[in-house]
Structure formats: C-alpha cells, structure tokens
Design a protein around this motif. Structure first.
Motif, PDB file in Angstrom:
ATOM      1  N   MET A  77     -12.685   9.326   7.636  1.00  0.00           N
ATOM      2  CA  MET A  77     -12.008   9.258   6.347  1.00  0.00           C
ATOM      3  C   MET A  77     -12.561   8.090   5.537  1.00  0.00           C
ATOM      4  O   MET A  77     -12.678   8.165   4.320  1.00  0.00           O
ATOM      5  N   ALA A  78     -12.899   7.015   6.239  1.00  0.00           N
ATOM      6  CA  ALA A  78     -13.421   5.838   5.526  1.00  0.00           C
ATOM      7  C   ALA A  78     -14.742   6.170   4.834  1.00  0.00           C
ATOM      8  O   ALA A  78     -14.982   5.755   3.698  1.00  0.00           O
ATOM      9  N   GLY A 106      -8.001   5.236   9.442  1.00  0.00           N
ATOM     10  CA  GLY A 106      -6.807   4.859   8.681  1.00  0.00           C
ATOM     11  C   GLY A 106      -5.719   4.203   9.505  1.00  0.00           C
ATOM     12  O   GLY A 106      -4.583   4.108   9.059  1.00  0.00           O
ATOM     13  N   LEU A 121      -7.997  14.323   0.182  1.00  0.00           N
ATOM     14  CA  LEU A 121      -8.573  13.070  -0.309  1.00  0.00           C
ATOM     15  C   LEU A 121      -9.420  13.320  -1.555  1.00  0.00           C
ATOM     16  O   LEU A 121      -9.377  12.563  -2.528  1.00  0.00           O
ATOM     17  N   ARG A 129       0.856  -1.172   0.000  1.00  0.00           N
ATOM     18  CA  ARG A 129       0.000   0.000   0.000  1.00  0.00           C
ATOM     19  C   ARG A 129       0.901   1.233   0.000  1.00  0.00           C
ATOM     20  O   ARG A 129       1.824   1.343   0.799  1.00  0.00           O
ATOM     21  N   SER A 172      -4.758   0.946   7.709  1.00  0.00           N
ATOM     22  CA  SER A 172      -4.188   1.282   6.407  1.00  0.00           C
ATOM     23  C   SER A 172      -2.805   1.892   6.554  1.00  0.00           C
ATOM     24  O   SER A 172      -1.896   1.604   5.775  1.00  0.00           O
ATOM     25  N   PRO A 199     -11.129   6.966  16.220  1.00  0.00           N
ATOM     26  CA  PRO A 199     -12.388   6.365  15.778  1.00  0.00           C
ATOM     27  C   PRO A 199     -12.200   5.398  14.611  1.00  0.00           C
ATOM     28  O   PRO A 199     -11.183   5.471  13.918  1.00  0.00           O
ATOM     29  N   PRO A 200     -13.158   4.510  14.439  1.00  0.00           N
ATOM     30  CA  PRO A 200     -13.028   3.557  13.331  1.00  0.00           C
ATOM     31  C   PRO A 200     -12.972   4.277  11.988  1.00  0.00           C
ATOM     32  O   PRO A 200     -13.556   5.350  11.829  1.00  0.00           O
ATOM     33  N   GLN A 214     -14.108   8.304   1.844  1.00  0.00           N
ATOM     34  CA  GLN A 214     -13.614   7.457   0.750  1.00  0.00           C
ATOM     35  C   GLN A 214     -14.777   6.741   0.069  1.00  0.00           C
ATOM     36  O   GLN A 214     -14.869   6.683  -1.157  1.00  0.00           O
ATOM     37  N   SER A 270      -1.379   6.953  -0.362  1.00  0.00           N
ATOM     38  CA  SER A 270      -2.804   6.645  -0.490  1.00  0.00           C
ATOM     39  C   SER A 270      -3.537   6.799   0.841  1.00  0.00           C
ATOM     40  O   SER A 270      -4.754   6.745   0.895  1.00  0.00           O
ATOM     41  N   VAL A 271      -2.764   6.972   1.914  1.00  0.00           N
ATOM     42  CA  VAL A 271      -3.405   7.201   3.210  1.00  0.00           C
ATOM     43  C   VAL A 271      -3.226   8.680   3.543  1.00  0.00           C
ATOM     44  O   VAL A 271      -2.100   9.169   3.655  1.00  0.00           O
ATOM     45  N   VAL A 272      -4.338   9.355   3.646  1.00  0.00           N
ATOM     46  CA  VAL A 272      -4.263  10.800   3.866  1.00  0.00           C
ATOM     47  C   VAL A 272      -4.371  11.083   5.362  1.00  0.00           C
ATOM     48  O   VAL A 272      -5.416  10.865   5.974  1.00  0.00           O
ATOM     49  N   LEU A 273      -3.253  11.514   5.924  1.00  0.00           N
ATOM     50  CA  LEU A 273      -3.203  11.693   7.381  1.00  0.00           C
ATOM     51  C   LEU A 273      -2.855  13.131   7.714  1.00  0.00           C
ATOM     52  O   LEU A 273      -2.482  13.901   6.828  1.00  0.00           O
TER      53      LEU A 273
HETATM   54  P1  ADP Z   1      -9.215   1.880  10.949  1.00  0.00           P
HETATM   55  O1  ADP Z   1      -8.165   0.856  11.078  1.00  0.00           O
HETATM   56  O2  ADP Z   1      -8.821   3.172  11.541  1.00  0.00           O
HETATM   57  O3  ADP Z   1     -10.542   1.440  11.424  1.00  0.00           O
HETATM   58  P2  ADP Z   1      -8.882   1.424   8.154  1.00  0.00           P
HETATM   59  O4  ADP Z   1      -7.458   1.710   7.945  1.00  0.00           O
HETATM   60  O5  ADP Z   1      -9.292   0.005   8.274  1.00  0.00           O
HETATM   61  O6  ADP Z   1      -9.399   2.207   9.414  1.00  0.00           O
HETATM   62  O7  ADP Z   1      -9.704   2.132   6.996  1.00  0.00           O
HETATM   63  C1  ADP Z   1     -10.901   1.641   6.464  1.00  0.00           C
HETATM   64  C2  ADP Z   1     -11.042   2.100   5.026  1.00  0.00           C
HETATM   65  O8  ADP Z   1     -11.074   3.519   4.947  1.00  0.00           O
HETATM   66  C3  ADP Z   1      -9.906   1.683   4.153  1.00  0.00           C
HETATM   67  O9  ADP Z   1     -10.421   1.264   2.933  1.00  0.00           O
HETATM   68  C4  ADP Z   1      -9.056   2.917   3.952  1.00  0.00           C
HETATM   69  O10 ADP Z   1      -8.539   2.940   2.660  1.00  0.00           O
HETATM   70  C5  ADP Z   1     -10.021   4.041   4.180  1.00  0.00           C
HETATM   71  N1  ADP Z   1      -9.367   5.090   4.963  1.00  0.00           N
HETATM   72  C6  ADP Z   1      -9.475   5.276   6.274  1.00  0.00           C
HETATM   73  N2  ADP Z   1      -8.726   6.286   6.660  1.00  0.00           N
HETATM   74  C7  ADP Z   1      -8.120   6.767   5.580  1.00  0.00           C
HETATM   75  C8  ADP Z   1      -7.203   7.851   5.347  1.00  0.00           C
HETATM   76  N3  ADP Z   1      -6.755   8.602   6.366  1.00  0.00           N
HETATM   77  N4  ADP Z   1      -6.785   8.049   4.091  1.00  0.00           N
HETATM   78  C9  ADP Z   1      -7.241   7.298   3.097  1.00  0.00           C
HETATM   79  N5  ADP Z   1      -8.094   6.281   3.238  1.00  0.00           N
HETATM   80  C10 ADP Z   1      -8.535   6.020   4.464  1.00  0.00           C
END
Ligand code: ADP
Length: 521
Positions: free
Chosen positions: A490-491, A315, A440, A266, A318, A311-312, A494, A270-273
């Motif tokens: 963020m999820a 990211g 994002l 990955r 990810s 929170p869930p 997305q 692709s992870v926007v933090l």
């Molecule tokens: P968490 O572990 O915090 O519950 P995940 O990493 O499992 O979250 O993210 C769930 C979905 O949301 C994934 O498909 C991921 O691509 C997307 N997602 C969550 N946060 C982000 C982010 N900061 N940037 C890009 N995509 C994100």
C-alpha cells in the motif's frame, strides 16, 4: 573604693557611644554590684551620673528594639504559618509545565513574539529555556510589562523558543516568555499569589540535562481553595492545546517526553484496510476500555496486547495512529533496538506511561531475534528477550495498559511473546489486494458529480465515472498480479499516486508490476 567609681565611670563613658542596640546590660550591672555591695550609695551615684543614665536609657531602647524585632520575626513566621499557604510544584511533576504555560498565557499576545527570519536550518527545533534576566532587552520587557497581571513584578523572564521551518523555505521563531527563576506575583480570582521559581544549582535532572527546579506558590490561607481550580485551569489549557491532536511520546532516559509538537490526528478513513479490519480492532479496544470493573473484580491485570504483523508499508503504524486519534489517545513510541535501552529501563518505562496512551513497540522481532543485535559500530542492544517478557508482564497494577506491537517478521517471534495475556489479538495487514488498491486510487483521484477537483498541470481531465472505471482497472491488475505472486505494498501504491496523475499511475502500475517490484519503491 574611691578608685572604683572612676573606673566604672571611665568604662561607662568609653562604652556609651557604642552601646546602642545590641549590648547586653548584664556585665555592666555585674561590675557595678560586684564592686562594692554598698547598694544605696551606688544607686545614688548611678542615678546622679548623667553618663550612666544616658547609657542605661540607650541600652533600654536597644533591648526593647531587639525584643521587638524578635517578636516581629516570630510574629511574621507565626502569621506566615497560620495565614499563608504554600504549594510546591517540583519540575518533575506533570503540572509544572502546565502551570508555567498557564502563567505565560495570562499575557496572551506579548508572551509570544514571532520572528520570521530566513535562516536555512531545515529541522524544527526547540531550544531549552534560556534565561532572560536583568539584562532583558528593553523591547522584551516592555512587551511583557503592563499587559499581564503576572508581569507587574516580573523582571525575571525565561524564553522558550519554538523554531519552525515552512515548506516554502521561510522560517519562523516563536519566543514564548515564561516566568523565569525569581519571584513573581499574580492575581487570580481576586487573590494575590506569589510564585517563586527556584533552580537548584546542585541537583540536575541527568536525563534531560536541565537543573532541578521548584515552583512555590504562596497565598493567604483564606484563598487556599483557589489552588485546585487554578491547577485545573492550567491543565485544561494544556489539554486544549493538544485537543484534536495526537501527542507522540518517546523515551527520554527513564521517562516519556512528547516528541515534537502534537500532530493532527490521522483520519481513520485515510488508511485503506481490508473490509471490517479497523472496526474489529477498534471495537475490541473499546470493549476492553469499558471493562475495568470486570478485570478488577477478577483480579486480572487490566491490560491488553495487540500484535499487528505483515509486510512493510501495509499500514500498521498508520492504523495505530488513526486508532489513537479516533479514541483520543496518545502514543508512546518505543523501538526496542534503541541505544541505551536496558531491561530495567524498559520495565520502568512501561510502568510509567502517561494516561490515555497506547504503548507502541515497533519491530518487536528486531530487538530479540535470538542473536544479540550488533550494529555496525559494534553497539550491542541490551534488551533481552526475558527482559521484554518481564516488562510486558510487569507488576500487576490496576491501571489500564494497551500495548501495540508491530513486526514485519511474524515467523521470527518466539511463541512465548504471543501467548494470551501478552498478545490478546493478532492481526495480519497484508500487501494490497485489488479492492484496497481501487479504494486508494479513488481516494486520490476521485470526485463526485458537481464536486470541484484540482487538476495538475498537464494532467488529463477525467470525469468522475472515468476515475471510477480506472480504479476498477487498477484493482483488477493488482489482483491478477497477486495471483502470479507479484505483490505491491500500500505504501508503494501511495507513493505512485502522489507522484503521478491518474492515467500515468495506471500505466505506471502495469509497467511496475511487469518488472521487479523494486521499481515502484
Ligand atoms: P508499516 O507500519 O506497515 O510499515 P506505515 O503505516 O508506516 O506502514 O505506512 C507507510 C506509508 O504508507 C505511510 O505514509 C502510509 O500513509 C502509507 N500506507 C501504508 N499502508 C497504507 C494503507 N493501508 N492505506 C493508506 N496508506 C497506507
């Protein structure tokens, strides 16, 4: 005494035809000598007797042959001991699958047979090796035969099937032919090797349900130096197949097994933090990895723990995946509320992590939220809080250990878990802020001047500038709503961006934030 010779004669005459190889001469001599003691007379009789001399002759040959045979066996054993070397690889050993794969790769094309079929099963599966032995269909055997140096004497093959379902619904099965139980020969750098793959019918690997196996490689002792390069080659081959990929291991009984095929890494981008977050954590991990000596000199266990909370859908997972990819690490994924996981197993697993792997303990709060977890069917999770702490502290070893823990409920964690040594760095990943949402959005819809962009059917064609402006608008909305206590993960952003075009997404966001958040999820 006159009756004695005839007895002996009769006895001898009767025995001669049967006395071929094995009969020992001793009892006959004893009978002859014990019969009288008139040596010269008997000797003459024996010498004159045609039956007796024929028998003695045959016996002599028998004795000689037996001795020769013994000598040959002894000689062979001796030669084997002195001239041959064997190397045993038990199925438990990591190089076992590498070596099998290496052997099968020696016959590149014929070893993999593709069978596109229209089966409707939806999950990719991998079946345990099924043996194709003497009844191997001719097609399979001829594919193998003659094209690989290994196959020259391989009639015992095993098939390992990988089944793949494509997005368009078609499916494909790939049969990898690996040497099955039996004896095989191959040539490596000019030397012949014998490989015996043996299956123990009594010993079973209880966790995988497969029989215990051993591979025994034999070669001339003059070629013993080839073992090392051979195994190295097998290892590099195995590594090449996972290069640029992340292997995710899950617990299988008391060991780690790759879960599915290695995944494409990955991208960190692709992870926007939040600004600087990724760099901060990555620098910390890199810093830790460069300090093995520092830890050793101070006698501190070489390990580091990270806790990502928030929170869930923010990211956490990810990000850990992306970080593993960027450091070329793999991930050992463990859910503490998993069935059958006990304190002992956890302890064992944490001590046996494959090299270059992060341990990822997901939702750490759920496994020990003080009360015993009981699922609907009455199953109680059996990792205890103290069991987890013990496993984290573990027996100090000099091997590096990097643990990532994630939780959606930081407040539920016991302070004992997050004290330094167990958790050395804790970071919050929160719901989207405007700036993240904007980035994002631009990642999904943006494109630079002169760049091609694929538009969906019915989607409004926008200029790059228009997309940027809309992104800013999205950011402002998210910030404004956040100030009012309405947040979006963020999820879910997305999810919205995947479903809709840019304009739709912007409108949808306003709508979704003005009604309860659930509408977005
Ligand atoms: P968490 O572990 O915090 O519950 P995940 O990493 O499992 O979250 O993210 C769930 C979905 O949301 C994934 O498909 C991921 O691509 C997307 N997602 C969550 N946060 C982000 C982010 N900061 N940037 C890009 N995509 C994100």
């Amino acid at each position: 005494p006159s009756s004695q010779p005839s007895e002996v004669q009769a006895a001898m005459a009767g025995h001669v035809p049967e006395t071929s190889m094995e009969t020992s001469p001793t009892p006959i001599q004893a009978t002859a000598v014990g019969a009288g003691g008139e040596g010269p007379f008997w000797q003459k009789m024996i010498a004159d007797n045609p039956y007796f001399s024929a028998g003695a002759g045959l016996m002599g040959i028998g004795v000689a042959l037996t001795a020769l045979r013994r000598a040959t066996t002894l000689g062979a054993t001796f030669a084997q001991r002195r001239m041959l070397v064997t190397l045993e690889i038990p199925s438990k050993d990591r190089s076992y699958p590498w070596f099998l794969e290496w052997m099968s790769s020696q016959s590149p094309k014929p070893a993999a047979i593709r069978d596109p079929s229209s089966s409707s099963s939806s999950t990719p599966t991998s079946s345990p090796a099924a043996t194709v032995s003497a009844e191997t269909p001719r097609g399979l055997r001829s594919l193998w035969k003659g094209k690989s140096p290994i196959s020259l004497r391989s009639h015992e093959l095993a098939v390992e099937t990988t089944y793949k379902q494509h997005e368009n619904g078609s499916s494909e099965a790939i049969f990898n032919l690996v040497p099955g139980p039996g004896t095989h020969y191959f040539r490596y750098r000019g030397a012949w090797f014998q490989v015996k793959r043996e299956r123990d019918s009594k010993l079973m690997d209880l966790h995988s349900g497969t029989p215990w196996e051993t591979l025994t490689l034999t070669t001339l002792s003059t070629s013993r130096h080839l073992f090392a390069p051979l195994l190295t080659e097998a290892r590099s081959l195995a590594e090449a197949s996972t290069e640029g990929k992340t292997v995710v291991y899950t617990a299988w009984g008391v060991e780690w097994r790759p879960f599915g095929k290695p995944r494409r890494r990955r991208e960190m981008g692709s992870v926007v933090l939040a600004e600087g977050f990724a760099e901060r954590v990555e620098n910390d991990v890199r810093g830790f990895l460069g300090r093995a000596k520092w830890y050793a000199e101070r006698g501190i266990p070489y390990r580091r723990g990270y806790l990502l909370h928030g929170p869930p859908g923010s990211g956490k997972t990810s990000f850990i995946q992306a970080l593993a990819g960027s450091l070329s690490y793999n991930i050992c994924l463990l859910n503490l509320s998993e069935r059958g996981l006990t304190d002992d197993k956890l302890n064992h697993l944490l001590g046996l992590v494959p090299e270059r792997s992060f341990i990822l303990l997901e939702d750490v709060d759920s496994a020990f939220s003080r009360r015993v977890q009981t699922s609907e069917d009455g199953y109680k999770s059996s990792v205890t809080f103290s069991g987890l702490l013990n496993a984290l502290d573990g027996v100090a070893s000099s091997e590096e250990r990097i643990i990532f823990m994630t939780t959606n409920h930081f407040e539920r964690l016991d302070p004992a878990l997050i004290r330094p040594g167990r958790v050395d760095m804790q970071e919050l990943l929160d719901d989207a802020v405007g700036e993240q949402a904007q980035r994002l959005f631009v990642k999904f819809y943006g494109y630079g001047p002169g760049e091609e962009r694929v538009w969906r059917e019915g989607e409004e064609v926008l200029s790059p500038e228009e997309v940027l402006a809309m992104g800013q608008e999205v950011g402002t909305i998210v910030d404004e709503e956040k100030a009012k206590g309405r947040v979006v993960s963020m999820a879910s952003l997305q999810g919205l961006f995947i479903r809709s075009g840019a304009r739709e997404a912007l409108d949808g966001l306003v709508l979704a934030l003005s009604i309860p958040l659930l509408a977005l999820l």
